[in-house]
Design a protein around this motif. Structure first.
Motif, PDB file in Angstrom:
ATOM      1  N   SER A  79      49.179  -0.631 157.879  1.00 30.85           N
ATOM      2  CA  SER A  79      48.076  -0.863 158.801  1.00 30.85           C
ATOM      3  C   SER A  79      47.160  -1.858 158.106  1.00 30.85           C
ATOM      4  O   SER A  79      46.585  -1.554 157.062  1.00 30.85           O
ATOM      5  N   ALA A  80      47.065  -3.054 158.648  1.00 31.73           N
ATOM      6  CA  ALA A  80      46.348  -4.153 158.008  1.00 31.73           C
ATOM      7  C   ALA A  80      44.861  -3.851 157.861  1.00 31.73           C
ATOM      8  O   ALA A  80      44.277  -3.095 158.646  1.00 31.73           O
ATOM      9  N   LEU A  81      44.258  -4.475 156.863  1.00 31.38           N
ATOM     10  CA  LEU A  81      42.828  -4.302 156.628  1.00 31.38           C
ATOM     11  C   LEU A  81      42.031  -4.637 157.889  1.00 31.38           C
ATOM     12  O   LEU A  81      42.195  -5.698 158.475  1.00 31.38           O
ATOM     13  N   ALA A 116      42.717  -0.005 155.108  1.00 30.08           N
ATOM     14  CA  ALA A 116      44.114  -0.248 155.451  1.00 30.08           C
ATOM     15  C   ALA A 116      44.892   0.975 154.999  1.00 30.08           C
ATOM     16  O   ALA A 116      44.370   1.811 154.249  1.00 30.08           O
ATOM     17  N   SER A 117      46.146   1.075 155.440  1.00 32.32           N
ATOM     18  CA  SER A 117      46.965   2.205 155.000  1.00 32.32           C
ATOM     19  C   SER A 117      48.430   1.812 154.970  1.00 32.32           C
ATOM     20  O   SER A 117      48.846   0.860 155.635  1.00 32.32           O
ATOM     21  N   ARG A 118      49.179   2.587 154.187  1.00 32.82           N
ATOM     22  CA  ARG A 118      50.630   2.427 154.141  1.00 32.82           C
ATOM     23  C   ARG A 118      51.226   3.694 153.538  1.00 32.82           C
ATOM     24  O   ARG A 118      50.558   4.398 152.764  1.00 32.82           O
ATOM     25  N   LEU A 132      50.525   9.362 152.972  1.00 31.50           N
ATOM     26  CA  LEU A 132      50.011   8.065 153.395  1.00 31.50           C
ATOM     27  C   LEU A 132      48.834   7.721 152.496  1.00 31.50           C
ATOM     28  O   LEU A 132      47.968   8.563 152.255  1.00 31.50           O
ATOM     29  N   GLU A 133      48.813   6.491 152.010  1.00 35.51           N
ATOM     30  CA  GLU A 133      47.676   6.027 151.227  1.00 35.51           C
ATOM     31  C   GLU A 133      46.739   5.243 152.135  1.00 35.51           C
ATOM     32  O   GLU A 133      47.170   4.333 152.842  1.00 35.51           O
ATOM     33  N   VAL A 134      45.464   5.600 152.104  1.00 34.95           N
ATOM     34  CA  VAL A 134      44.427   4.915 152.862  1.00 34.95           C
ATOM     35  C   VAL A 134      43.523   4.229 151.842  1.00 34.95           C
ATOM     36  O   VAL A 134      42.944   4.888 150.972  1.00 34.95           O
ATOM     37  N   PHE A 135      43.416   2.919 151.945  1.00 34.36           N
ATOM     38  CA  PHE A 135      42.639   2.098 151.019  1.00 34.36           C
ATOM     39  C   PHE A 135      41.305   1.772 151.684  1.00 34.36           C
ATOM     40  O   PHE A 135      41.284   1.095 152.715  1.00 34.36           O
TER      41      PHE A 135
END
Length: 167
Positions: free
Chosen positions: A61-63, A117-119, A80-83
């Protein structure tokens, strides 16, 4: 573990502009008048909205940022990592998942106006999560980042930012 395609089919998910798949599950029937909202909103908003959101290992998921707080919920699959980049340029990495011994949480909040963002975590297949937004999500409040936008205030994370943007 059920395959990602199972959830995509069962919940009739469609491609999301940020990456991955989504299905809106709730949009309140009541609205908040623009005059009662903070000035950053350009019109009336629903009280709240919710979606299912699925990212496979090759998605991210793009910034982007929105004008409302967003609560993330973990449902199935892998972590899931959420930045999250706060307004002072600090990075927080939230791990949504089902194993608190590995620092994973079932819920996390991204405050309004923060770039995020996330991935799926490295070496995993997919993550099925949910997102609840209040005041409700509206694409008028959505801003997709270019890598230069976020790098200018977060230069220490240039490589990560480039990985999490489409341009």
């Amino acid at each position: 573990m059920k395959p990602a395609t199972y959830w995509i089919e069962k919940y009739q998910m469609q491609a999301h502009p940020e990456g991955g798949y989504f299905a809106e599950t709730y949009r309140s029937t009541e609205t908040i008048a623009q005059s009662a909202l903070p000035g950053r909103f350009t019109g009336d908003r629903h009280l709240s909205t919710a979606i299912y959101f699925l990212l496979e290992s090759h998605h991210f998921s793009a910034l982007h940022r929105i004008q409302s707080d967003e609560v993330w919920h973990f449902y199935a699959g892998d972590p899931l990592e959420v930045f999250v980049f706060d307004t002072d340029g600090h990075l927080e990495i939230i791990r949504l998942g089902s194993d608190p011994d590995k620092g994973e949480v079932f819920q996390a909040v991204v405050p309004a106006g923060y770039w995020f963002a996330s991935r799926p975590a490295a070496g995993t297949t997919y993550a099925l999560v949910g997102c609840t937004v209040a005041p409700g999500f509206d694409f008028a409040d959505f801003e997709l980042s270019t890598h230069q936008t976020v790098i200018s205030t977060n230069p220490a994370y240039q490589t990560l930012i480039q990985e999490l943007t489409h341009s």
